[in-house]
Design a protein around this motif. Structure first.
Motif, PDB file in Angstrom:
ATOM      1  N   CYS A  26      23.953 -13.343  21.857  1.00 26.12           N
ATOM      2  CA  CYS A  26      23.809 -12.383  20.794  1.00 26.12           C
ATOM      3  C   CYS A  26      22.407 -13.387  20.185  1.00 26.12           C
ATOM      4  CB  CYS A  26      24.772 -12.663  19.754  1.00 26.12           C
ATOM      5  SG  CYS A  26      24.532 -12.253  18.061  1.00 26.12           S
ATOM      6  N   GLN A  27      21.507 -12.537  19.547  1.00 27.55           N
ATOM      7  CA  GLN A  27      20.187 -13.055  19.200  1.00 27.55           C
ATOM      8  C   GLN A  27      20.248 -13.693  17.928  1.00 27.55           C
ATOM      9  OE1 GLN A  27      17.225 -13.278  21.009  1.00 27.55           O
ATOM     10  NE2 GLN A  27      18.736 -12.815  22.526  1.00 27.55           N
ATOM     11  N   ARG A  28      21.524 -13.505  17.364  1.00 28.58           N
ATOM     12  CA  ARG A  28      21.810 -14.099  15.754  1.00 28.58           C
ATOM     13  C   ARG A  28      22.705 -15.311  15.849  1.00 28.58           C
ATOM     14  NH1 ARG A  28      23.010  -9.984  11.014  1.00 28.58           N
ATOM     15  NH2 ARG A  28      22.365 -12.140   9.943  1.00 28.58           N
ATOM     16  N   CYS A  29      23.471 -15.175  16.138  1.00 28.29           N
ATOM     17  CA  CYS A  29      24.611 -16.250  16.538  1.00 28.29           C
ATOM     18  C   CYS A  29      24.519 -17.117  17.808  1.00 28.29           C
ATOM     19  CB  CYS A  29      26.029 -15.935  16.233  1.00 28.29           C
ATOM     20  SG  CYS A  29      26.753 -14.920  17.582  1.00 28.29           S
ATOM     21  N   MET A  30      23.825 -16.573  18.853  1.00 26.03           N
ATOM     22  CA  MET A  30      23.704 -17.165  20.170  1.00 26.03           C
ATOM     23  C   MET A  30      24.940 -17.426  20.864  1.00 26.03           C
ATOM     24  SD  MET A  30      20.441 -17.471  20.096  1.00 26.03           S
ATOM     25  CE  MET A  30      20.258 -18.183  21.701  1.00 26.03           C
ATOM     26  N   ARG A  31      25.752 -16.694  20.708  1.00 23.13           N
ATOM     27  CA  ARG A  31      27.171 -16.696  21.363  1.00 23.13           C
ATOM     28  C   ARG A  31      27.064 -15.769  22.513  1.00 23.13           C
ATOM     29  NH1 ARG A  31      31.951 -16.044  16.926  1.00 23.13           N
ATOM     30  NH2 ARG A  31      30.489 -14.528  16.151  1.00 23.13           N
ATOM     31  N   THR A  32      27.702 -15.985  23.678  1.00 28.22           N
ATOM     32  CA  THR A  32      27.633 -15.270  24.907  1.00 28.22           C
ATOM     33  C   THR A  32      28.327 -13.823  24.591  1.00 28.22           C
ATOM     34  OG1 THR A  32      27.670 -16.999  26.060  1.00 28.22           O
ATOM     35  CG2 THR A  32      28.220 -15.172  27.294  1.00 28.22           C
ATOM     36  N   ILE A  33      27.997 -12.706  25.168  1.00 27.29           N
ATOM     37  CA  ILE A  33      28.657 -11.447  24.897  1.00 27.29           C
ATOM     38  C   ILE A  33      28.418 -10.775  26.223  1.00 27.29           C
ATOM     39  CG2 ILE A  33      28.567 -11.345  22.545  1.00 27.29           C
ATOM     40  CD1 ILE A  33      25.915 -10.056  22.523  1.00 27.29           C
ATOM     41  N   CYS A  34      29.516 -10.001  26.434  1.00 26.95           N
ATOM     42  CA  CYS A  34      29.496  -9.121  27.401  1.00 26.95           C
ATOM     43  C   CYS A  34      28.841  -7.594  27.058  1.00 26.95           C
ATOM     44  CB  CYS A  34      30.895  -8.802  28.084  1.00 26.95           C
ATOM     45  SG  CYS A  34      31.867  -7.861  26.976  1.00 26.95           S
ATOM     46  N   PRO A  35      28.485  -6.718  28.246  1.00 23.50           N
ATOM     47  CA  PRO A  35      27.925  -5.452  27.873  1.00 23.50           C
ATOM     48  C   PRO A  35      28.738  -4.552  26.754  1.00 23.50           C
ATOM     49  CG  PRO A  35      27.859  -5.840  30.221  1.00 23.50           C
ATOM     50  CD  PRO A  35      28.561  -6.803  29.681  1.00 23.50           C
ATOM     51  N   GLU A  36      29.968  -4.615  26.837  1.00 27.66           N
ATOM     52  CA  GLU A  36      30.830  -3.985  25.752  1.00 27.66           C
ATOM     53  C   GLU A  36      30.269  -4.387  24.459  1.00 27.66           C
ATOM     54  OE1 GLU A  36      35.356  -3.178  24.647  1.00 27.66           O
ATOM     55  OE2 GLU A  36      34.627  -3.593  26.649  1.00 27.66           O
ATOM     56  N   CYS A  37      30.174  -5.713  24.124  1.00 30.18           N
ATOM     57  CA  CYS A  37      29.843  -6.217  22.860  1.00 30.18           C
ATOM     58  C   CYS A  37      28.302  -6.290  22.378  1.00 30.18           C
ATOM     59  CB  CYS A  37      30.487  -7.574  22.970  1.00 30.18           C
ATOM     60  SG  CYS A  37      32.343  -7.636  23.220  1.00 30.18           S
ATOM     61  N   GLN A  38      27.469  -5.595  23.473  1.00 29.15           N
ATOM     62  CA  GLN A  38      26.037  -5.743  22.908  1.00 29.15           C
ATOM     63  C   GLN A  38      25.743  -4.525  22.244  1.00 29.15           C
ATOM     64  OE1 GLN A  38      24.165  -6.381  26.783  1.00 29.15           O
ATOM     65  NE2 GLN A  38      25.437  -8.030  27.150  1.00 29.15           N
ATOM     66  N   THR A  39      25.029  -4.851  21.164  1.00 26.56           N
ATOM     67  CA  THR A  39      24.309  -3.718  20.503  1.00 26.56           C
ATOM     68  C   THR A  39      22.765  -4.026  20.478  1.00 26.56           C
ATOM     69  OG1 THR A  39      26.141  -3.420  19.008  1.00 26.56           O
ATOM     70  CG2 THR A  39      23.861  -2.428  18.175  1.00 26.56           C
ATOM     71  N   GLN A  40      21.990  -3.069  20.715  1.00 22.46           N
ATOM     72  CA  GLN A  40      20.656  -2.948  20.683  1.00 22.46           C
ATOM     73  C   GLN A  40      19.981  -3.400  19.707  1.00 22.46           C
ATOM     74  OE1 GLN A  40      18.967  -3.093  24.060  1.00 22.46           O
ATOM     75  NE2 GLN A  40      17.168  -3.738  22.928  1.00 22.46           N
ATOM     76  N   ALA A  41      19.336  -4.421  19.218  1.00 23.93           N
ATOM     77  CA  ALA A  41      18.625  -4.639  18.091  1.00 23.93           C
ATOM     78  C   ALA A  41      16.958  -4.568  18.438  1.00 23.93           C
ATOM     79  CB  ALA A  41      18.942  -6.029  17.747  1.00 23.93           C
ATOM     80  N   PRO A  42      16.111  -4.631  17.288  1.00 22.39           N
ATOM     81  CA  PRO A  42      14.577  -4.433  17.410  1.00 22.39           C
ATOM     82  C   PRO A  42      14.172  -5.557  18.566  1.00 22.39           C
ATOM     83  CG  PRO A  42      15.272  -4.268  15.161  1.00 22.39           C
ATOM     84  CD  PRO A  42      16.450  -4.638  16.022  1.00 22.39           C
ATOM     85  N   VAL A  43      14.784  -6.680  18.594  1.00 25.04           N
ATOM     86  CA  VAL A  43      14.629  -7.717  19.667  1.00 25.04           C
ATOM     87  C   VAL A  43      15.976  -8.378  20.362  1.00 25.04           C
ATOM     88  CG1 VAL A  43      13.516  -9.963  20.055  1.00 25.04           C
ATOM     89  CG2 VAL A  43      12.450  -8.494  18.293  1.00 25.04           C
ATOM     90  N   GLY A  44      16.069  -7.931  21.517  1.00 24.53           N
ATOM     91  CA  GLY A  44      17.472  -8.374  22.296  1.00 24.53           C
ATOM     92  C   GLY A  44      18.396  -7.627  21.730  1.00 24.53           C
ATOM     93  N   VAL A  45      19.971  -8.421  21.619  1.00 23.97           N
ATOM     94  CA  VAL A  45      21.000  -7.903  21.452  1.00 23.97           C
ATOM     95  C   VAL A  45      21.821  -8.591  20.429  1.00 23.97           C
ATOM     96  CG1 VAL A  45      21.124  -6.326  23.514  1.00 23.97           C
ATOM     97  CG2 VAL A  45      22.155  -8.758  23.485  1.00 23.97           C
ATOM     98  N   ILE A  46      22.718  -7.923  19.639  1.00 26.48           N
ATOM     99  CA  ILE A  46      23.398  -8.669  18.791  1.00 26.48           C
ATOM    100  C   ILE A  46      24.885  -8.465  18.896  1.00 26.48           C
ATOM    101  CG2 ILE A  46      21.678  -9.227  17.150  1.00 26.48           C
ATOM    102  CD1 ILE A  46      22.669  -6.849  15.343  1.00 26.48           C
ATOM    103  N   CYS A  47      25.771  -9.163  18.492  1.00 29.47           N
ATOM    104  CA  CYS A  47      27.303  -9.057  18.814  1.00 29.47           C
ATOM    105  C   CYS A  47      27.883  -8.275  17.740  1.00 29.47           C
ATOM    106  CB  CYS A  47      28.184 -10.260  19.104  1.00 29.47           C
ATOM    107  SG  CYS A  47      28.048 -11.154  17.427  1.00 29.47           S
ATOM    108  N   PRO A  48      28.982  -7.586  17.542  1.00 30.41           N
ATOM    109  CA  PRO A  48      29.889  -6.768  16.773  1.00 30.41           C
ATOM    110  C   PRO A  48      29.832  -7.459  15.498  1.00 30.41           C
ATOM    111  CG  PRO A  48      30.823  -6.426  18.637  1.00 30.41           C
ATOM    112  CD  PRO A  48      30.047  -7.566  19.098  1.00 30.41           C
TER     113      PRO A  48
END
Length: 297
Positions: A26-48
């Motif tokens: 996750c580009q904000r909290c830097m925790r590992t996330i699987c494809p189901e938990c990924q939300t596209q952000a302007p840069v990278g992905v973030i978690c729910p």
């Protein structure tokens, strides 16, 4: 690292689904996330969880923009910048052929742009209007090609999923057209190659759309300003006219996308307005340069 050490490390697995291996953070909290938990952000992905926190902290203007743009546009694009990849692949293939000894010169000469190809009666050349766009496919060297494709890849990762593939391709081509028109109008005696006009159009559109969404666009503005300024520094063999033309039209198209997105009959409006921009570009390149060339004689 041994297999047991790997499986014992929770950082190698999604924090919400411990049984799912992943290496995406996750580009904000830097925790590992699987494809189901990924939300596209302007840069990278973030978690729910970060997505929920981001929505809670949005300003009224950002919430309004989110309602207008929403996730529908990103879903329509599939979240993958396929147009960006195709443009990079086709441009790189043609440019690399153009840089090969023996065959490169004819390819470059056949695709580069010079205003004289638009005005046979004034230049003595045949009428070849397609060069307004084919010049995007050829470059002046490996560095020129590499820098343009790197910029396209970086911008496309964020911009194409945000606005959709059709809008992104339209923005790229019309900005490239505007770059060639800029050269024809400001410096009709100059021949040019490269996708820089289109790249500057993408940057300018990203700046306008980002500002509309309430994002911090200072970084984009600084990069755009530096790259525009480089074209005016003596010693740099850069067609700044293409940069200016692409940036102006790219910003205008970005404004069209921002203002029409989410509205009723949005597709009708953005297609109609962008078509009007293209028509104006054609009229400008058809009228202004011949007057300048004639005046010069």
């Amino acid at each position: 690292m041994t297999s047991s050490e790997f499986h014992a490390n929770p950082d190698n697995f999604c924090y919400r689904h411990p049984g799912r291996q992943s290496f995406v953070l996750c580009q904000r909290c830097m925790r590992t996330i699987c494809p189901e938990c990924q939300t596209q952000a302007p840069v990278g992905v973030i978690c729910p969880e970060c997505m929920q926190d981001q929505r809670r902290n949005q300003s009224p203007a950002q919430r309004k923009a989110q309602r207008r743009w929403g996730s529908r546009t990103m879903t329509a694009a599939g979240g993958r910048p396929l147009v960006t990849y195709w443009i990079i692949g086709i441009t790189s293939a043609v440019s690399l052929l153009q840089l090969l000894p023996g065959v490169g010169v004819p390819i470059g000469q056949a695709l580069q742009f010079w205003a004289g190809y638009l005005y046979p009666s004034l230049s003595g050349e045949s009428f070849q209007p397609w060069r307004l766009l084919t010049t995007l496919l050829v470059h002046g060297g490996f560095i020129h090609l590499g820098l343009n494709m790197l910029a396209l890849w970086m911008i496309g990762q964020s911009l194409e999923p945000l606005i959709g593939r059709a809008k992104f391709l339209t923005l790229y081509l019309v900005s490239g057209l505007a770059g060639s028109v800029g050269v024809a109008v400001i410096a009709p005696q100059v021949s040019t190659v490269g996708a820089s006009g289109a790249i500057f159009g993408l940057m300018a559109a990203l700046l306008v759309i980002g500002r509309h969404l309430g994002a911090n666009v200072t970084g984009i503005l600084v990069v755009l300003g530096i790259n525009l300024a480089i074209g005016f520094i003596p010693g740099f063999n850069v067609a700044w006219q293409a940069h200016v033309g692409g940036a102006i039209i790219g910003a205008l198209i970005g404004l069209v996308y921002a203002r029409t997105s989410g509205r009723q009959n949005a597709r009708f409006w953005w297609i109609g307005l962008v078509s009007a921009i293209v028509l104006v570009l054609i009229l400008v390149v058809a009228i202004v340069p011949p007057l300048l060339i004639t005046a010069g004689h």
